[in-house]
Design a protein around this motif. Structure first.
Motif, PDB file in Angstrom:
ATOM      1  N   GLU A 347       0.827  -1.206   0.000  1.00  0.00           N
ATOM      2  CA  GLU A 347       0.000   0.000   0.000  1.00  0.00           C
ATOM      3  C   GLU A 347       0.865   1.262   0.000  1.00  0.00           C
ATOM      4  O   GLU A 347       0.559   2.235  -0.703  1.00  0.00           O
ATOM      5  CB  GLU A 347      -0.933  -0.014   1.206  1.00  0.00           C
ATOM      6  N   MET A 348       1.933   1.246   0.768  1.00  0.00           N
ATOM      7  CA  MET A 348       2.793   2.431   0.827  1.00  0.00           C
ATOM      8  C   MET A 348       3.588   2.599  -0.475  1.00  0.00           C
ATOM      9  O   MET A 348       3.866   3.716  -0.903  1.00  0.00           O
ATOM     10  CB  MET A 348       3.704   2.340   2.046  1.00  0.00           C
ATOM     11  N   TYR A 349       3.945   1.497  -1.100  1.00  0.00           N
ATOM     12  CA  TYR A 349       4.584   1.528  -2.427  1.00  0.00           C
ATOM     13  C   TYR A 349       3.631   2.129  -3.455  1.00  0.00           C
ATOM     14  O   TYR A 349       4.002   2.979  -4.278  1.00  0.00           O
ATOM     15  CB  TYR A 349       4.984   0.097  -2.784  1.00  0.00           C
ATOM     16  N   GLU A 350       2.372   1.723  -3.382  1.00  0.00           N
ATOM     17  CA  GLU A 350       1.367   2.232  -4.306  1.00  0.00           C
ATOM     18  C   GLU A 350       1.146   3.736  -4.125  1.00  0.00           C
ATOM     19  O   GLU A 350       1.013   4.484  -5.090  1.00  0.00           O
ATOM     20  CB  GLU A 350       0.061   1.471  -4.083  1.00  0.00           C
ATOM     21  N   GLU A 351       1.139   4.194  -2.880  1.00  0.00           N
ATOM     22  CA  GLU A 351       0.955   5.618  -2.595  1.00  0.00           C
ATOM     23  C   GLU A 351       2.164   6.437  -3.054  1.00  0.00           C
ATOM     24  O   GLU A 351       2.012   7.555  -3.562  1.00  0.00           O
ATOM     25  CB  GLU A 351       0.723   5.825  -1.098  1.00  0.00           C
ATOM     26  N   ARG A 352       3.340   5.880  -2.865  1.00  0.00           N
ATOM     27  CA  ARG A 352       4.543   6.633  -3.198  1.00  0.00           C
ATOM     28  C   ARG A 352       4.770   6.690  -4.708  1.00  0.00           C
ATOM     29  O   ARG A 352       5.346   7.660  -5.218  1.00  0.00           O
ATOM     30  CB  ARG A 352       5.756   6.010  -2.499  1.00  0.00           C
ATOM     31  N   GLU A 353       4.363   5.655  -5.419  1.00  0.00           N
ATOM     32  CA  GLU A 353       4.534   5.632  -6.878  1.00  0.00           C
ATOM     33  C   GLU A 353       3.171   5.351  -7.532  1.00  0.00           C
ATOM     34  O   GLU A 353       2.945   4.276  -8.094  1.00  0.00           O
ATOM     35  CB  GLU A 353       5.563   4.569  -7.270  1.00  0.00           C
ATOM     36  N   PRO A 354       2.262   6.318  -7.461  1.00  0.00           N
ATOM     37  CA  PRO A 354       0.882   6.065  -7.912  1.00  0.00           C
ATOM     38  C   PRO A 354       0.726   5.913  -9.418  1.00  0.00           C
ATOM     39  O   PRO A 354      -0.307   5.410  -9.876  1.00  0.00           O
ATOM     40  CB  PRO A 354       0.128   7.306  -7.412  1.00  0.00           C
TER      41      PRO A 354
END
Length: 581
Positions: A347-354
Motif C-alpha cells: 500500500e505504501m509503495y502504491e501511494e509513493r509511486e501512484p
C-alpha cells in the motif's frame, strides 16, 4: 572459523574435532577456547569492524514484590546475573584472535575464537560478573527505558570483545498502584553468541535465578563452577553438528559438485519493489547524540549509522481476525504475519509511486532467518547462535482497492506455500517429490547449501583487507536475486511457548522478593538499508519489534507503517460481507 589457512573449505562441515573446546591454565584460572563457527564468525565481523552492527538489545520487564533492603536487593541481582553467566557460558565469553591459543605460524590474523575463563571460586565469578553489571540508579535518579534503549543503539559500540560479549543494565524500580514495582533489565549482547530463541531461554533462566535467595544462589554457583559440569555446558557451533554426507568419497564429491551447480543454476527471485519507507536522500553519516548517559555510554565516536527501533502491536480482536483469515486460507499465522507486512508495504509503495501501471508493479520480496536446529537434531534448549538464511519469498502485488481480507488471504496462502519448503520433513519416496526434496531449494539440501553460503558470507562480511578470497563456487558463481529484499521478516511464533507469565506467585507473603515476567523487547543494530520486522504472538495479540536503518529510512514513513500495522485489522466483522478475491 578454522585455525589454518591450509584447510580445505569442506573440512569444517560436521567436523567436531576442530571445533572441540580445549583448555589451558593461565594464571590461577582455566581458560576454555574454540574457534568460531562460520555463522558466528560472520556476526563477529559485524560487531568488530562495523561499530557493533547486529549487536542485540533485549529489555526484560518484570513485576516484583520487594521488601528487601537496597543492599540485599542489589546482592540478589548480582548473584542471579553471576549464575546466569556461569550456566550460559557464552554470556561471559570473549572473542579474541585464534593465534593467542593455536600456536601455528600460518594462523590467519582475522581468525577469532571464543575464550571463557569462569574462575574457580564463587568470589572470582561474582567479581567478574560485577564488572559487566550496571545499576543505573548509581548515576541517575530516573531513566526513561525507551530513551536509554535508543542511546544504547546510537553510540560507540557498548561491548569490548576482549572483555565480554554481553553487558547487563538494571533500571531503578518503578512503583505501581498495587504496591508492587516494575523492574527492568537491558541486556546488550553480541549476535555471535545468541539468536532470538537463545535470548528467551536465557531470560527465563535469569527469572528463575532471581526468585531464589542468595544462600541458594551461592550453592548453585558452586555447582555451576565444577569443571566437569562446566565443560559439558560449553556449546558447539552449528557447523560441527551437521550430519555427514552419506556414501564413499566419490559419492560425496559428486554430492558437493551438484550442490554448487544447483546454487549456480537455480532461478533467482524476481525483481521486487524497493522499500517505500526509504528517504529521498539517505544520510551519509550518523547523527551524534547528546551525552545524556555519560559515563555509562561512550559517545566519543558515532556508530556507522543511526538505528531506529519500532515497537507495535495488534490487539486481541485484530489478532483473532487474522487467525480466522489464515484458517480460511489454510495458512499458518506465521504466514499471515508475512502477508500483513507485505500488504502494508504494498500500500505504501502504491501511494509513493501512484503512476506505475498495475501490470508493471513489482512483487514484495522478503528474506528471513531460519532456525536450523531441527535439521541436525539439536534438541536441547537454545544456548548459542544457530541461524540459517533463506533466499526469501516473493508475494505478488495486489492493489489497495481490493478488500483487506481478500488480499491477506491470497498473500497468506502464497507465503505459507513458500515458507513450507523450509520446514523439515521426512525424506519423500516418490521420484518427483524426492527430486524436489534434494533440489536447489529443497529441505534435504538446506544444510549443505547453507554451509557453502556461510563460507562466502563469512569472507565478504570482513573488511576488504582481511578477506581471504575463499569461494567454493569457483567458476560457477551463485545467481543472486535481482534486487534487495523489500524488508526482512523474522517470526518466533507464540512467545508464551518461550517465556511465560504467572510462574511465580506475587501474592506469596512468605517471601521478601518475588519477580514474574511481564514483557520483553528485542532488536539489533541494523545493517545498511535494513528494515527487519521481528514478529510473534503473545497473550495480548500480535507484536512487532523492528530494527531499522535510520540513515536510509524516513522516520515519518516509519511511523505511518506502525500506524497501519496497528490498525489494518480494525473494524469489520470477520466473515461479514463478500470478498472480491
Amino acid at each position: 572459523m578454522s585455525s589454518s589457512q591450509e584447510e580445505h573449505w569442506l573440512d569444517q562441515y560436521g567436523n567436531q574435532d576442530i571445533y572441540q573446546w580445549r583448555s589451558r591454565e593461565i594464571g590461577n584460572r582455566t581458560t576454555y577456547y574454540r574457534p568460531l563457527g562460520l555463522v558466528e564468525f560472520s556476526f563477529d565481523a559485524d560487531g568488530r569492524y562495523y561499530e557493533g552492527r547486529a549487536d542485540m538489545n533485549a529489555q526484560l520487564d518484570l513485576e516484583v514484590k520487594c521488601t528487601l533492603s537496597k543492599e540485599d536487593f542489589r546482592e540478589r541481582v548480582l548473584f542471579a546475573w553471576t549464575c546466569l553467566r556461569c550456566k550460559h557460558l557464552l554470556l561471559q565469553s570473549k572473542a579474541v584472535p585464534t593465534k593467542r591459543f593455536y600456536e601455528r605460524e600460518n594462523v590467519a590474523s582475522s581468525n577469532i575464537c571464543f575464550a571463557v575463563d569462569p574462575g574457580r571460586t564463587v568470589t572470582q565469578a561474582i567479581e567478574d560478573a560485577g564488572q559487566h553489571l550496571v545499576f543505573l540508579n548509581d548515576h541517575f535518579d530516573h531513566v526513561d527505558p525507551f530513551d536509554f534503549w535508543v542511546h544504547c543503539q546510537n553510540t560507540k559500540r557498548i561491548l569490548d570483545p576482549e572483555k565480554a560479549l554481553a553487558r547487563f543494565y538494571v533500571f531503578p524500580l518503578e512503583p505501581l498502584p498495587n504496591g508492587r514495582h516494575v523492574l527492568r533489565f537491558l541486556k546488550v549482547g553480541a549476535h555471535q553468541i545468541e539468536d532470538g530463541l537463545t535470548t528467551y531461554n536465557w531470560m527465563t533462566s535469569f527469572i528463575d535465578f532471581l526468585n531464589q535467595p542468595v544462600t541458594e544462589l551461592r550453592q548453585r554457583l558452586r555447582e555451576l563452577l565444577l569443571p566437569e559440569d562446566l565443560y559439558r555446558r560449553l556449546p558447539p557451533p552449528q557447523e560441527s553438528q551437521y550430519p555427514a554426507v552419506r556414501g564413499n568419497r566419490a559419492r560425496q564429491r559428486w554430492f558437493w559438485l551438484l550442490t554448487r551447480i544447483l546454487r549456480h543454476v537455480r532461478k533467482p527471485l524476481p525483481a521486487g519493489f524497493d522499500n517505500p519507507l526509504r528517504k529521498d536522500k539517505p544520510r551519509s553519516e550518523a547523527v551524534v547524540f547528546p551525552w545524556t548517559y555519560h559515563p555509562i555510554l561512550d559517545y566519543s565516536s558515532p556508530p556507522m549509522l543511526n538505528s531506529i527501533s519500532l515497537f507495535a502491536g495488534i490487539p486481541l480482536k485484530g489478532t483473532q481476525r487474522l487467525h480466522r483469515i489464515c484458517r480460511s486460507a489454510k495458512a499458518s499465522i506465521g504466514a499471515g504475519c508475512f502477508a500483513l507486512a507485505a500488504l502494508i508495504m504494498q500500500e505504501m509503495y502504491e501511494e509513493r509511486e501512484p503512476h506505475v501501471p498495475l501490470h508493471e508493479r513489482k512483487p514484495f520480496i522478503s528474506g528471513f532467518p531460519l532456525n536450523p536446529r531441527a535439521f541436525f537434531n539439536h534438541n536441547v534448549p537454545p544456548d548459542s547462535l544457530m541461524l540459517a538464511f533463506s533466499d526469501g519469498i516473493s508475494l505478488p502485488f495486489l492493489p489497495s482497492h481490493l478488500d483487506v481480507e481478500g488480499r491477506l488471504r491470497i498473500l497468506a496462502r502464497q507465503a505459507h506455500r513458500q515458507l513450507s519448503t523450509y520446514q523439515k520433513r521426512p525424506n519423500p519416496n516418490a521420484d518427483e517429490a524426492s527430486l524436489q526434496y534434494m533440489g536447489a531449494r529443497g529441505t534435504g539440501r538446506m544444510l549443505p547449501i547453507l554451509y557453502v553460503s556461510a563460507i562466502a558470507r563469512a569472507d565478504t562480511n570482513l573488511p576488504e583487507q582481511h578477506r581471504r578470497g575463499v569461494d567454493p563456487q569457483g567458476a560457477f558463481p551463485m545467481r543472486p536475486n535481482a534486487t534487495m529484499q523489500t524488508c526482512g521478516v523474522s517470526s518466533v511464533g507464540r512467545r508464551e511457548n518461550l517465556i511465560q507469565r504467572d510462574r511465580y506467585d506475587l501474592e506469596d507473603d512468605g517471601k521478601p522478593f518475588v519477580a514474574d515476567y511481564r514483557n520483553i523487547y528485542a532488536s539489533v543494530r541494523p545493517r545498511e538499508d535494513e528494515f527487519l520486522v521481528g514478529v510473534g504472538g503473545d497473550y495480548d495479540g500480535i507484536w512487532v519489534n523492528c530494527s531499522i536503518d535510520g540513515n536510509s529510512m524516513d522516520p515519518r514513513r516509519v511511523e505511518q507503517w506502525k500506524t497501519r500495522f496497528e490498525t489494518m485489522l480494525d473494524g469489520g466483522e470477520v466473515g461479514g460481507g463478500s470478498s472480491k478475491l
